[in-house]
Write a protein that holds these residues in place. Sequence first.
Motif, PDB file in Angstrom:
ATOM      1  N   PRO A  39       5.427  -5.423  14.089  1.00  0.00           N
ATOM      2  CA  PRO A  39       6.224  -4.928  12.954  1.00  0.00           C
ATOM      3  C   PRO A  39       5.316  -4.271  11.908  1.00  0.00           C
ATOM      4  CG  PRO A  39       6.716  -7.240  13.429  1.00  0.00           C
ATOM      5  CD  PRO A  39       5.537  -6.873  14.268  1.00  0.00           C
ATOM      6  N   PRO A  40       5.870  -3.350  11.116  1.00  0.00           N
ATOM      7  CA  PRO A  40       5.026  -2.633  10.156  1.00  0.00           C
ATOM      8  C   PRO A  40       4.454  -3.557   9.081  1.00  0.00           C
ATOM      9  CG  PRO A  40       7.343  -2.151   9.769  1.00  0.00           C
ATOM     10  CD  PRO A  40       7.284  -2.926  11.040  1.00  0.00           C
ATOM     11  N   PHE A  41       3.317  -3.150   8.557  1.00  0.00           N
ATOM     12  CA  PHE A  41       2.709  -3.868   7.433  1.00  0.00           C
ATOM     13  C   PHE A  41       3.143  -3.203   6.131  1.00  0.00           C
ATOM     14  CE2 PHE A  41       0.079  -4.773  11.081  1.00  0.00           C
ATOM     15  CZ  PHE A  41      -0.119  -6.144  10.960  1.00  0.00           C
ATOM     16  N   ASP A  42       3.154  -3.990   5.065  1.00  0.00           N
ATOM     17  CA  ASP A  42       3.523  -3.470   3.742  1.00  0.00           C
ATOM     18  C   ASP A  42       2.309  -2.914   3.015  1.00  0.00           C
ATOM     19  OD1 ASP A  42       6.237  -4.507   4.024  1.00  0.00           O
ATOM     20  OD2 ASP A  42       5.286  -6.479   3.830  1.00  0.00           O
ATOM     21  N   LEU A  43       1.151  -3.512   3.286  1.00  0.00           N
ATOM     22  CA  LEU A  43      -0.094  -3.067   2.635  1.00  0.00           C
ATOM     23  C   LEU A  43      -1.221  -3.164   3.657  1.00  0.00           C
ATOM     24  CD1 LEU A  43      -1.341  -3.930  -0.904  1.00  0.00           C
ATOM     25  CD2 LEU A  43      -2.895  -4.137   1.010  1.00  0.00           C
ATOM     26  N   ILE A  44      -2.049  -2.125   3.714  1.00  0.00           N
ATOM     27  CA  ILE A  44      -3.170  -2.109   4.663  1.00  0.00           C
ATOM     28  C   ILE A  44      -4.436  -1.779   3.881  1.00  0.00           C
ATOM     29  CG2 ILE A  44      -4.132  -1.054   6.761  1.00  0.00           C
ATOM     30  CD1 ILE A  44      -1.231  -0.448   7.643  1.00  0.00           C
ATOM     31  N   PHE A  45      -5.439  -2.644   4.004  1.00  0.00           N
ATOM     32  CA  PHE A  45      -6.715  -2.440   3.293  1.00  0.00           C
ATOM     33  C   PHE A  45      -7.803  -2.159   4.331  1.00  0.00           C
ATOM     34  CE2 PHE A  45     -10.477  -4.522   1.045  1.00  0.00           C
ATOM     35  CZ  PHE A  45     -10.753  -3.389   0.278  1.00  0.00           C
ATOM     36  N   ILE A  46      -8.335  -0.939   4.294  1.00  0.00           N
ATOM     37  CA  ILE A  46      -9.360  -0.526   5.256  1.00  0.00           C
ATOM     38  C   ILE A  46     -10.726  -0.644   4.601  1.00  0.00           C
ATOM     39  CG2 ILE A  46     -10.211   1.388   6.683  1.00  0.00           C
ATOM     40  CD1 ILE A  46      -7.304   2.395   6.877  1.00  0.00           C
TER      41      ILE A  46
END
Length: 221
Positions: A131-138
């Motif tokens: 399922p999609p993520f709400d926040l992604i930190f690269i």
Amino acid sequence: MNNEIFKSIDEYIALRVANEDTALQQTSTSISEANVADISISPVQGKMLQVFAAACSAKRILELGTFFAYSTIWLARALPSNGKLISIEIDEHQTALAQKNIENAQVNHLVELRTGMAIDILKEMINSDEPPFDLIFIDADKPPYLEYFKLAIKLSRPGTIIICDNVIRNGAVLDENATDEKVMGVQRLNNYLITCNDVVATILQTVGAKEYDGMVMAVVK
Ligand code: DHB
Ligand code: MG
């Protein structure tokens, strides 16, 4: 550049909005005890990540590059009790150290650490309809930053916030003939943003307690 004013103001801000508790302080101590450079985000940046998590009501967060879990702890604390954070780390030994810090901060019920190559793990997630993520930190290794960003978009929904650390590299991105792989990696991402119609994005310069750098801030359309 007068770095002293940036450092003093960072402390001024931290005292007001980004105080570290014992668990975060102990996480920083674990980094100095390991005798490695502390490349974690600053407390004020940790708080900034929490503000972004609040802005998108984040229940599902993805992080690339766990390191000692300093940013992981800030992000996990922005989650509701039924939230979930998956953090990917390439190094098994590093994952074990991070896990200790996560347990010490009592966010282990919210955090799942996965060890392996982020590219492989992201592709697996996409293939298995994660399922999609709400926040992604690269915040992982810099050479594949553009690939990470494109895969992150595939794991997003409209409104997902994607943040990428270290995209200014003390100004080294100005050098069009740069040969440093890390600089070239973030330059590829920065140059891609102008043509990318999948996000509305900008780059924030980051100054403060740590080096002069910058972060991509993107919202998926
Ligand atoms: C480096 C990586 C980081 O994530 C960071 O915040 C600073 C430096 C590095 O690999 O040089
Ligand atoms: Mg970083």
